[in-house]
Motif scaffolding. Structure first.
Motif, PDB file in Angstrom:
ATOM      1  N   ARG A  19      28.290  24.483  37.566  1.00 43.44           N
ATOM      2  CA  ARG A  19      29.718  24.558  37.859  1.00 43.44           C
ATOM      3  C   ARG A  19      30.395  25.439  36.805  1.00 43.44           C
ATOM      4  NH1 ARG A  19      33.976  19.508  38.101  1.00 43.44           N
ATOM      5  NH2 ARG A  19      35.738  20.710  37.321  1.00 43.44           N
TER       6      ARG A  19
ATOM      7  N   GLY B 101      36.130  27.192  51.320  1.00 39.81           N
ATOM      8  CA  GLY B 101      35.082  27.807  50.506  1.00 39.81           C
ATOM      9  C   GLY B 101      34.802  29.241  50.916  1.00 39.81           C
TER      10      GLY B 101
ATOM     11  N   HIS C 253      33.799  27.565  40.702  1.00 45.11           N
ATOM     12  CA  HIS C 253      32.703  28.415  41.159  1.00 45.11           C
ATOM     13  C   HIS C 253      31.412  27.650  40.899  1.00 45.11           C
ATOM     14  CE1 HIS C 253      34.842  32.601  40.957  1.00 45.11           C
ATOM     15  NE2 HIS C 253      35.371  31.788  41.845  1.00 45.11           N
TER      16      HIS C 253
ATOM     17  N   GLU D 187      32.620  29.692  45.916  1.00 43.21           N
ATOM     18  CA  GLU D 187      33.905  29.240  45.394  1.00 43.21           C
ATOM     19  C   GLU D 187      34.464  28.153  46.300  1.00 43.21           C
ATOM     20  OE1 GLU D 187      37.379  31.809  43.781  1.00 43.21           O
ATOM     21  OE2 GLU D 187      37.872  31.368  45.886  1.00 43.21           O
ATOM     22  N   TYR D 188      34.986  27.114  45.678  1.00 43.84           N
ATOM     23  CA  TYR D 188      35.677  26.026  46.362  1.00 43.84           C
ATOM     24  C   TYR D 188      37.091  25.968  45.800  1.00 43.84           C
ATOM     25  CZ  TYR D 188      30.950  24.760  47.642  1.00 43.84           C
ATOM     26  OH  TYR D 188      29.671  24.796  48.131  1.00 43.84           O
TER      27      TYR D 188
ATOM     28  N   LYS E  34      34.204  27.483  35.582  1.00 40.69           N
ATOM     29  CA  LYS E  34      35.646  27.647  35.707  1.00 40.69           C
ATOM     30  C   LYS E  34      35.912  29.148  35.732  1.00 40.69           C
ATOM     31  CE  LYS E  34      40.089  26.553  33.659  1.00 40.69           C
ATOM     32  NZ  LYS E  34      40.791  25.805  32.608  1.00 40.69           N
ATOM     33  N   PRO E  35      36.425  29.672  36.847  1.00 35.75           N
ATOM     34  CA  PRO E  35      36.624  31.126  36.932  1.00 35.75           C
ATOM     35  C   PRO E  35      37.802  31.602  36.085  1.00 35.75           C
ATOM     36  CG  PRO E  35      37.373  30.053  38.953  1.00 35.75           C
ATOM     37  CD  PRO E  35      36.779  28.984  38.097  1.00 35.75           C
TER      38      PRO E  35
ATOM     39  N   VAL F 283      31.342  34.218  46.796  1.00 43.97           N
ATOM     40  CA  VAL F 283      31.925  35.235  45.923  1.00 43.97           C
ATOM     41  C   VAL F 283      30.925  36.359  45.652  1.00 43.97           C
ATOM     42  CG1 VAL F 283      32.870  35.635  43.599  1.00 43.97           C
ATOM     43  CG2 VAL F 283      33.444  33.545  44.839  1.00 43.97           C
TER      44      VAL F 283
ATOM     45  N   PRO G  32      40.473  26.446  41.495  1.00 45.15           N
ATOM     46  CA  PRO G  32      39.148  26.620  42.095  1.00 45.15           C
ATOM     47  C   PRO G  32      38.014  26.355  41.113  1.00 45.15           C
ATOM     48  CG  PRO G  32      40.130  28.758  41.652  1.00 45.15           C
ATOM     49  CD  PRO G  32      41.172  27.721  41.323  1.00 45.15           C
TER      50      PRO G  32
END
Length: 142
Positions: free
Chosen positions: A128, A66, A25, A94-95, A130-131, A69, A23
């Motif tokens: 963008r 999606g 975010h 979130e995707y 990265k979770p 969050v 995913p």
């Protein structure tokens, strides 16, 4: 002053090239216009236009996996510039993948609905992320 509304082709190409599994975010910071600026002259507030964008794009966003969050309303810039960086809405979407985000932007219904966002927004930032799973302390991953 002209605000940032849409990504440039160059940055969007970088976004696509930075493909990875998992995913993404997207941190959204939005400053709304008091009055929406529709090309056809229709009258609406910036908030009304942004809500129309949300209503019309929500089914596409959900269909592609999606989810929102987090959402909040910024109240005070404690650290940072005290002028120019004012936001009305802050949220994280979130995707499930980079491709899901790209597919949303290419969807014909989305492409029509984005006119509401463009009319509503005076300035924005889209970052963008990265979770990671959060750790125990500030800045720590779990």
């Amino acid at each position: 002053m002209t605000g940032y509304i849409d990504p440039t082709k160059e940055v969007f190409a970088q976004f696509r090239a930075l493909d990875r599994p998992g995913p993404i975010h997207m941190l959204n910071l939005i400053r709304l216009r008091e009055q929406a600026a529709y090309a056809d002259g229709r009258v609406a507030s910036g908030l009304e236009a942004y809500k129309a964008y949300g209503r019309e794009t929500a089914p596409i966003f959900r269909r592609l996996g999606g989810r929102q969050v987090w959402i909040g309303r910024p109240e005070l810039m404690l650290i940072g510039p005290q002028d120019g960086e004012r936001w009305d809405i802050a949220f994280i979407a979130e995707y499930p993948s980079v491709q899901a985000f790209v597919d949303m932007l290419r969807d014909p219904v989305y492409r029509e609905a984005v006119k509401h966002r463009q009319a509503a927004v005076a300035d924005s930032r889209l970052l963008r992320l990265k979770p990671f799973a959060p750790g125990a302390g500030f800045g720590e991953e779990g």
